[in-house]
Design a protein around this motif. Sequence first.
Motif, short mmCIF file in Angstrom:
data_model
loop_
_atom_site.label_atom_id
_atom_site.label_comp_id
_atom_site.label_asym_id
_atom_site.label_seq_id
_atom_site.Cartn_x
_atom_site.Cartn_y
_atom_site.Cartn_z
N ALA A 1 0.83 -1.20 0.00
CA ALA A 1 0.00 0.00 0.00
C ALA A 1 0.86 1.25 0.00
O ALA A 1 0.54 2.25 -0.66
N VAL A 2 1.96 1.21 0.73
CA VAL A 2 2.85 2.38 0.82
C VAL A 2 3.46 2.69 -0.54
O VAL A 2 3.55 3.85 -0.96
N ILE A 3 3.90 1.65 -1.27
CA ILE A 3 4.55 1.90 -2.56
C ILE A 3 3.53 1.98 -3.70
O ILE A 3 3.91 2.20 -4.85
N SER A 4 2.24 1.79 -3.38
CA SER A 4 1.16 1.94 -4.34
C SER A 4 1.36 1.07 -5.59
O SER A 4 1.26 1.53 -6.72
N THR A 5 1.63 -0.21 -5.37
CA THR A 5 1.76 -1.11 -6.50
C THR A 5 0.42 -1.74 -6.82
O THR A 5 -0.43 -1.90 -5.95
N HIS A 6 0.21 -2.08 -8.08
CA HIS A 6 -1.03 -2.71 -8.53
C HIS A 6 -0.78 -4.20 -8.75
O HIS A 6 -0.95 -4.72 -9.85
N LEU A 7 -0.36 -4.88 -7.72
CA LEU A 7 -0.03 -6.30 -7.83
C LEU A 7 -1.25 -7.09 -8.28
O LEU A 7 -2.33 -6.94 -7.71
N PRO A 8 -1.12 -7.92 -9.31
CA PRO A 8 -2.28 -8.68 -9.81
C PRO A 8 -2.86 -9.60 -8.73
O PRO A 8 -2.15 -10.02 -7.81
N SER A 9 -4.13 -9.90 -8.86
CA SER A 9 -4.82 -10.70 -7.84
C SER A 9 -4.21 -12.09 -7.69
O SER A 9 -4.18 -12.64 -6.60
N ALA A 10 -3.70 -12.66 -8.78
CA ALA A 10 -3.10 -14.00 -8.69
C ALA A 10 -1.87 -13.98 -7.78
O ALA A 10 -1.65 -14.90 -6.98
N LEU A 11 -1.05 -12.94 -7.88
CA LEU A 11 0.14 -12.84 -7.03
C LEU A 11 -0.26 -12.53 -5.59
O LEU A 11 0.36 -13.04 -4.65
N ARG A 12 -1.30 -11.71 -5.41
CA ARG A 12 -1.76 -11.43 -4.04
C ARG A 12 -2.33 -12.70 -3.40
O ARG A 12 -2.09 -12.97 -2.22
N ASP B 1 8.57 -11.84 -11.36
CA ASP B 1 7.43 -11.53 -10.50
C ASP B 1 7.39 -12.49 -9.31
O ASP B 1 7.10 -12.08 -8.18
N VAL B 2 7.67 -13.75 -9.56
CA VAL B 2 7.70 -14.74 -8.48
C VAL B 2 8.84 -14.41 -7.51
O VAL B 2 8.69 -14.52 -6.29
N VAL B 3 9.99 -14.01 -8.05
CA VAL B 3 11.12 -13.64 -7.21
C VAL B 3 10.76 -12.45 -6.32
O VAL B 3 11.09 -12.43 -5.12
N ALA B 4 10.06 -11.47 -6.87
CA ALA B 4 9.67 -10.30 -6.08
C ALA B 4 8.73 -10.67 -4.95
O ALA B 4 8.87 -10.20 -3.82
N VAL B 5 7.74 -11.54 -5.24
CA VAL B 5 6.82 -11.97 -4.19
C VAL B 5 7.55 -12.82 -3.16
O VAL B 5 7.27 -12.72 -1.95
N ALA B 6 8.49 -13.64 -3.61
CA ALA B 6 9.29 -14.44 -2.67
C ALA B 6 10.09 -13.53 -1.75
O ALA B 6 10.23 -13.81 -0.55
N MET B 7 10.59 -12.44 -2.29
CA MET B 7 11.31 -11.48 -1.47
C MET B 7 10.37 -10.82 -0.47
O MET B 7 10.72 -10.61 0.69
N LEU B 8 9.16 -10.51 -0.91
CA LEU B 8 8.17 -9.90 -0.04
C LEU B 8 7.79 -10.86 1.10
O LEU B 8 7.49 -10.43 2.21
N ALA B 9 7.82 -12.16 0.82
CA ALA B 9 7.49 -13.16 1.84
C ALA B 9 8.53 -13.21 2.95
O ALA B 9 8.29 -13.81 4.00
N GLY B 10 9.67 -12.58 2.73
CA GLY B 10 10.70 -12.51 3.78
C GLY B 10 10.38 -11.55 4.90
O GLY B 10 11.16 -11.43 5.86
#
Length: 461
Positions: free
Chosen positions: A158-169, A347-356
């Motif tokens: 929310a802070v970085i205002s990204t429009h992450l697709p629903s599948a990744l969310r 995209d998967v790498v970015a979400v994996a990083m977010l999971a950290g």
Amino acid sequence: MPRSNHKARTFLGRLPLPERTFVADALRTETVGGMVLLAAAAIALVWANTPLSSAYESVRNFRFGIEALGLHLSVAHWTSDGLLTIFFFVAGAELKRELVIGELRHPGTALLPVVAAASGMLVPALVYGLVATSLGGTWNGWAVPMATDIAFALGVLAVISTHLPSALRAFLLTLAVVDDLGAIIVIAVFYTSTIYLPALIGAVLGLALFFHLHDRRQVHGWYWYLPLALVIWGLTHASGVHATVAGVAMGLLLRVAKDGESGRRPAERIAHLVRPVSAGVAVPLFALFAAGVSISGDTWGEVAGNPEPLGVALGLAVGKLLGVAGGSYLAVRFTRARLSADLVWADVVAVAMLAGIGFTVSLLIGELAYPDPAQLEPIKAGVLLGSLTSAIVACLLLRLRNNTYRRMYEAETADQNADGTPDIYQQGNAEQGPVPERAERSEAGGGGDDPPHSTGDEPRR
């Protein structure tokens, strides 16, 4: 040998409309809660690093409750054992729904995200162990970097205002739900030293009564369940098992089948009502009294110089990335699935990083693994450093693809005929085909107190 009669499975493909609507409803609340969580963590850090730090310690260590029942606890203890039970209750309800009618219902669909989540728990524990033991430390904190904090991660989005697709969310939500289950199993098995059997039997009987009233008799009314839930929680706490286990157990007992009269699913409706309390009150208050770590050059020096805190930080920032991204790739490779055409592996790498971003559950497990405050503070600093590093790197990676995400988001939500159903779901596509029926509520039109209802075959419960 005959070939399989069904086409290759798509990893991170477009969600069915009812599932997308449910996920959007759940994550909308978690996003707001994540913003509150970020604020609570910031307040805790500022409060603990000003001349008012003594007041912070006094409030955190203030004890109250009924001593005769073993419930004369500190404020910090009430927030970790008490309020986080609400968080795990919602996690249990979400897991029950996913297992019965959600994406985890079918083994083929569940395989990829479950493998990614399991790998995302195992690899951080191994990274911690390799780092800590190679530098002369112990395995004590192996479970600390295992969890993903969905609220904190969504707050960052929310802070970085990204429009992450629903599948990744949805993938991120599934990772967090499976992580939460793994965390509660670890807490129950590895952080229960003594058992008081009469209290444990009482808690089990209480859960049986909860199940009988809710599932068999279908009794309605919060005034039945709230007192019973408090009794179950108190008995679980007295038994020696961590009290949050009671929360996930009650969540898993909620009925998912639609009520005959209202057509609502109790697990969805109750989770919908309780989630704001969990995301907006319980988790932020826990963070307020758990994240207050003294930040100085010495603190970061302790993280870099001590094996266990360094293992925690690298377990989150490196282990989660390797575990989630690596597990996802291997699962896709060996099941002959294919990544959605709209996404790339970055995209998967970015979400994996977010999971950290571990934070809430990592701090909780840290408190259980290191009861000595002198050892706990560097571990907390390791959690903060690992989570902050993961958040920053994930933000950079996600922002690079944000224009693509925006186009995908606009395509997912476009509703030119204003009928409440996104146009893309009425057109059908090569992967999923047309949607056989309209969702009972669209994301744009959802309002009021009731969650969106799912479609599909009715489960038994």
